[in-house]
Design a protein around this motif. Sequence first.
Motif, short mmCIF file in Angstrom:
data_model
loop_
_atom_site.label_atom_id
_atom_site.label_comp_id
_atom_site.label_asym_id
_atom_site.label_seq_id
_atom_site.Cartn_x
_atom_site.Cartn_y
_atom_site.Cartn_z
N TRP A 144 0.82 -1.21 0.00
CA TRP A 144 0.00 0.00 0.00
C TRP A 144 0.86 1.25 0.00
N TYR A 145 0.37 2.29 -0.67
CA TYR A 145 0.94 3.62 -0.51
C TYR A 145 -0.17 4.65 -0.74
N GLU A 146 0.11 5.90 -0.41
CA GLU A 146 -0.94 6.90 -0.25
C GLU A 146 -1.68 7.27 -1.53
N ASP A 147 -1.09 7.06 -2.71
CA ASP A 147 -1.73 7.49 -3.95
C ASP A 147 -2.76 6.50 -4.49
N LEU A 148 -2.92 5.35 -3.85
CA LEU A 148 -3.89 4.37 -4.35
C LEU A 148 -5.32 4.90 -4.16
N ARG A 149 -6.17 4.62 -5.14
CA ARG A 149 -7.54 5.12 -5.11
C ARG A 149 -8.53 3.96 -5.17
N LEU A 150 -9.75 4.24 -4.76
CA LEU A 150 -10.82 3.26 -4.87
C LEU A 150 -11.21 3.06 -6.33
N ASN A 151 -11.84 1.94 -6.62
CA ASN A 151 -12.32 1.61 -7.96
C ASN A 151 -13.80 1.98 -8.03
N ASP A 152 -14.08 3.20 -8.46
CA ASP A 152 -15.46 3.67 -8.50
C ASP A 152 -15.66 4.50 -9.77
N PRO A 153 -15.97 3.83 -10.89
CA PRO A 153 -16.13 4.55 -12.17
C PRO A 153 -17.23 5.61 -12.14
N SER A 154 -18.16 5.53 -11.20
CA SER A 154 -19.27 6.48 -11.16
C SER A 154 -18.84 7.85 -10.63
N ARG A 155 -17.64 7.92 -10.07
CA ARG A 155 -17.17 9.18 -9.50
C ARG A 155 -15.95 9.67 -10.26
N ALA A 156 -15.93 10.97 -10.54
CA ALA A 156 -14.80 11.54 -11.26
C ALA A 156 -13.53 11.48 -10.42
#
Length: 304
Positions: A270-282
Amino acid sequence: MAARRAYEEPHNLGRMDVVCIHCGALHWRDEATGKPKDGFPAFGSCCNHGKVALLELPEPPPQLKQLLVAADTQATEFHSHITQYNAALAFTSLGVNNDKAINQQGQSGWVFQIQGYLYHLSGALTAPEGRAPSYSQLYIFDPAIAFRQRMHRNSDLRGDTMQTLQDMLLQLHPYTAKYRQAYEILADQDAEIQDVAVHLRVMSGQDKHRYNLPTADKVAFVLPGNGEGGLDGCPRVPEGWAPLSRISDRHPTYATLYYVLLFPRGEHGWYEDLRLNDPSRANPGRLTQSRYYAYRIFPRATKF
């Protein structure tokens, strides 16, 4: 459909065999959140209903997998001493204040109790004069010398197992080459300069919607300088001094440099730049450390 059947069949109540339709994690039936949708159970603790989507880790190398699954005497010994083997081959050391008094109170079982924090430490690239090399310093030496040093400090372990694991890491773990490269950079510097440091830096450009495991060459590089502003330093050793640098748990190499038998190919964490997988949100939210490791810990029937 298998997930739906496992959820509906009453005889499976006591078995962890209900599958998350998003990530394939195995659950007990009562872990489902709310009522089933279209007959399929929903689970949040493994992947937050599909919002955590990580590439699966590869299977262990054949030589390691054999030690994990075999039933012979070599594998049995490996299972009994796997933590010791890992520590002998790790690049970094474990920093912890272990409260041993609790194991002197006569209670049954052994307890690992710490005071304060558990953290990982990185030492200098070379050992002070008169002191034997250890941890990452051993990867700079000739493999035969490193093997003898590891066995000298772990004489209760099997030599053939240690040799197999050391050869595996030298072949597959990308940071064995990177530490040697760092050593060569420092060796080229003026011997009188004492403030030269080498840092592992993560380069930007990873897919922010899905954690893709990049190749090692795209992740880190070595940088000579005075060490200012870096995450983790590997300083040259002034005479008679052996500094230790605390590695931030936000650094993607935090786990792979210590748990080498869990991540023998140098897989990053893990590191801080990882994001969730949510195509519905920009702008999907940040993937937290707890969510990341929850996903990794859950068993999946199709994965080793």
